[in-house]
Design a protein around this motif. Structure first.
Motif, PDB file in Angstrom:
ATOM      1  N   SER A   1     -37.919  49.380  15.988  1.00 17.77           N
ATOM      2  CA  SER A   1     -38.431  50.305  15.382  1.00 17.77           C
ATOM      3  C   SER A   1     -40.089  50.499  15.939  1.00 17.77           C
ATOM      4  O   SER A   1     -40.811  49.641  16.073  1.00 17.77           O
ATOM      5  CB  SER A   1     -38.659  50.029  13.926  1.00 17.77           C
ATOM      6  OG  SER A   1     -39.475  50.774  13.251  1.00 17.77           O
ATOM      7  N   LEU A   2     -40.419  51.734  16.294  1.00 17.64           N
ATOM      8  CA  LEU A   2     -41.475  52.051  16.919  1.00 17.64           C
ATOM      9  C   LEU A   2     -42.220  52.789  15.936  1.00 17.64           C
ATOM     10  O   LEU A   2     -41.918  53.549  15.151  1.00 17.64           O
ATOM     11  CB  LEU A   2     -41.430  53.048  18.000  1.00 17.64           C
ATOM     12  CG  LEU A   2     -40.869  52.386  19.285  1.00 17.64           C
ATOM     13  CD1 LEU A   2     -40.636  53.539  20.344  1.00 17.64           C
ATOM     14  CD2 LEU A   2     -41.459  51.357  19.725  1.00 17.64           C
ATOM     15  N   SER A   3     -43.658  52.313  15.749  1.00 14.58           N
ATOM     16  CA  SER A   3     -44.621  53.038  14.825  1.00 14.58           C
ATOM     17  C   SER A   3     -45.490  54.075  15.456  1.00 14.58           C
ATOM     18  O   SER A   3     -45.809  53.958  16.669  1.00 14.58           O
ATOM     19  CB  SER A   3     -45.613  52.011  14.143  1.00 14.58           C
ATOM     20  OG  SER A   3     -46.205  51.199  15.094  1.00 14.58           O
ATOM     21  N   VAL A   4     -45.972  54.887  14.869  1.00 13.81           N
ATOM     22  CA  VAL A   4     -46.752  55.936  15.284  1.00 13.81           C
ATOM     23  C   VAL A   4     -48.193  55.647  14.673  1.00 13.81           C
ATOM     24  O   VAL A   4     -48.406  54.656  13.869  1.00 13.81           O
ATOM     25  CB  VAL A   4     -46.435  57.450  15.100  1.00 13.81           C
ATOM     26  CG1 VAL A   4     -45.207  57.691  15.599  1.00 13.81           C
ATOM     27  CG2 VAL A   4     -46.454  57.685  13.520  1.00 13.81           C
ATOM     28  N   SER A   5     -49.220  56.444  15.317  1.00 16.08           N
ATOM     29  CA  SER A   5     -50.622  56.068  14.603  1.00 16.08           C
ATOM     30  C   SER A   5     -50.989  56.517  13.324  1.00 16.08           C
ATOM     31  O   SER A   5     -49.989  57.452  12.780  1.00 16.08           O
ATOM     32  CB  SER A   5     -51.575  56.894  15.468  1.00 16.08           C
ATOM     33  OG  SER A   5     -51.571  58.239  15.180  1.00 16.08           O
TER      34      SER A   5
ATOM     35  N   ARG B   1     -53.162  58.339  11.959  1.00 14.33           N
ATOM     36  CA  ARG B   1     -53.588  59.724  11.863  1.00 14.33           C
ATOM     37  C   ARG B   1     -52.386  60.515  11.654  1.00 14.33           C
ATOM     38  O   ARG B   1     -52.417  61.711  10.986  1.00 14.33           O
ATOM     39  CB  ARG B   1     -54.302  60.110  13.105  1.00 14.33           C
ATOM     40  CG  ARG B   1     -53.724  60.499  14.250  1.00 14.33           C
ATOM     41  CD  ARG B   1     -54.629  61.277  15.318  1.00 14.33           C
ATOM     42  NE  ARG B   1     -55.734  60.441  15.524  1.00 14.33           N
ATOM     43  CZ  ARG B   1     -55.717  59.447  16.573  1.00 14.33           C
ATOM     44  NH1 ARG B   1     -54.564  59.292  17.134  1.00 14.33           N
ATOM     45  NH2 ARG B   1     -56.809  58.773  16.783  1.00 14.33           N
ATOM     46  N   MET B   2     -51.251  60.105  12.060  1.00 15.84           N
ATOM     47  CA  MET B   2     -50.121  61.090  11.852  1.00 15.84           C
ATOM     48  C   MET B   2     -49.577  61.254  10.309  1.00 15.84           C
ATOM     49  O   MET B   2     -48.948  62.342  10.119  1.00 15.84           O
ATOM     50  CB  MET B   2     -48.826  60.555  12.694  1.00 15.84           C
ATOM     51  CG  MET B   2     -49.043  60.609  14.132  1.00 15.84           C
ATOM     52  SD  MET B   2     -49.505  62.482  14.672  1.00 15.84           S
ATOM     53  CE  MET B   2     -48.063  63.399  14.051  1.00 15.84           C
TER      54      MET B   2
END
Length: 394
Positions: free
Chosen positions: A2-6, A8-9
């Motif tokens: 599982s990849l996370s995003v910043s 701010r998204m």
């Protein structure tokens, strides 16, 4: 995995108008006869003399990097345009050419705003303004200006919204999505308020300047309020007036300090706009303006038809506009009569049952409305209205 995003998204959303266009395209691919009234894009082709200039530029080898802030020739044409059309005089260092007016606005937000800052945005607003502010770690402060106020914010509303953290005021005239335009006197009244707060910058988004038909001549904020020239960034471009959306050329004129900051942001993102498009934009600004007038005449005829037609639909209330190619009817009466909870529900019903794609007003900070683009033929508009009437009466 599982990849996370910043983080701010979580503060920003995809463009709602882009989502409507994508949905219409998807349904067409399935064989549906979708009439798309969602796109903010001229249906006319780019004038031939502009395309010819681009072809000559390619043949002449103008296919390399240019200065980050635009070629000297295009910046000179922009300066002539500001002087000719707006009575505004800029030095070359006060002009920035970007990949569309949208990028110029984004550059300004990143170059001016930061954590703790606030930007005032009158609603209805163009969908990207609040998210640009959030991406700059600042807070959008929305002022409601509905149809009862002709979709224009008053000096009293503006003054009440200003705090010690206010750094930026957005003004879009003529307006996407409403078609409303501020008069010179109205801009001057707003300017009197801004004049009391030296930290506030005004960004005048004039992208629809030449799609305009009010009885009073168009006036830009810096022209109406010359005392605020050093605190105004004027944004424009060639996309709408010259039917050049895909060429991606916008520009800004403003205080050298801000333009320098915007240029720095651009230097670390896209760098220069397309070299060939810059030659085409120069031809557009310096060339024959008759095609602009012809397109505007066609938009006005469509405007006159669609506003009357929408007002003939029970529960719709549509204001006459002064420009752009959008109508923005209030649809609360229709929602009540057919038992729908929101403008989004109405738009969903229209695309599902009438094969007509529009954009809900909530996307523009105005629940209870919807935006209809009339950048299409009169025949398509008549077909769309008939389809909407059939579904809503059923």
């Amino acid at each position: 995995m599982s990849l996370s995003v910043s983080a701010r998204m979580a503060r920003v959303r995809p463009s709602p108008t882009g989502a409507v266009l994508a949905r219409a395209t998807e349904l067409r691919a399935q064989g549906r006869d979708i009439l798309s009234l969602g796109a903010g894009e001229p249906d006319f082709d780019t004038p031939q003399f502009i395309k010819d200039a681009a072809a000559k530029a390619i043949a002449a080898g103008h296919t390399k990097y240019t200065p980050i802030d635009g070629t000297a020739a295009l910046k000179a044409a922009i300066r002539r345009k500001f002087e000719r059309d707006n009575g505004l005089s800029y030095a070359p260092s006060q002009i920035l050419v970007s990949c569309g007016a949208k990028q110029s606005l984004f550059n300004l937000c990143l170059g001016l705003l930061g954590a703790g800052d606030e930007a005032i945005i009158p609603a209805p607003y163009w969908v990207s303004y609040p998210d640009m502010v959030r991406l700059a770690d600042a807070e959008p402060v929305v002022i409601d200006a509905g149809i009862e106020n002709d979709f224009k914010v008053s000096p009293q509303q503006l003054k009440a919204a200003i705090t010690e953290n206010t750094r930026l005021l957005f003004l879009n005239s003529p307006s996407n999505p409403t078609g409303a335009s501020y008069s010179k006197a109205e801009l001057q009244a707003l300017g009197e308020v801004i004049g009391e707060y030296p930290k506030i910058v005004v960004v005048a988004d004039d992208i629809y300047e030449h799609i305009y038909w009010a009885s009073e001549p168009f006036v830009s904020f810096a022209s109406a309020c010359p005392a605020l020239f050093e605190r105004t960034v004027t944004i424009n471009g060639v996309s709408k007036a010259y039917a050049m959306t895909g060429w991606r050329v916008g520009y800004a004129g403003g205080p050298e300090t801000l333009i320098k900051a915007m240029k720095t942001i651009q230097s670390q993102s896209t760098s220069n706009p397309c070299s060939v498009s810059q030659v085409a934009a120069q031809a557009a600004l310096d060339g024959d303006q008759a095609p602009v007038t012809e397109m505007c005449t066609a938009y006005k005829a469509r405007h006159d038809y669609i506003v009357d037609a929408l007002n003939d639909i029970p529960g719709f209330n549509c204001r006459m506009g002064e420009g752009t190619f959008y109508a923005f009817p209030q649809v609360t009466g229709a929602l009540e009569s057919i038992g729908l909870a929101s403008d989004a529900d109405l738009v969903e019903r229209l695309i599902n049952e009438a094969d007509v794609a529009c954009v809900p007003g909530a996307a523009f900070g105005a629940p209870g409305y919807m935006r209809i683009s009339y950048a299409c033929s009169i025949e398509s508009l008549k077909d769309a209205v008939n389809r909407m009437k059939r579904v809503l009466s059923a």
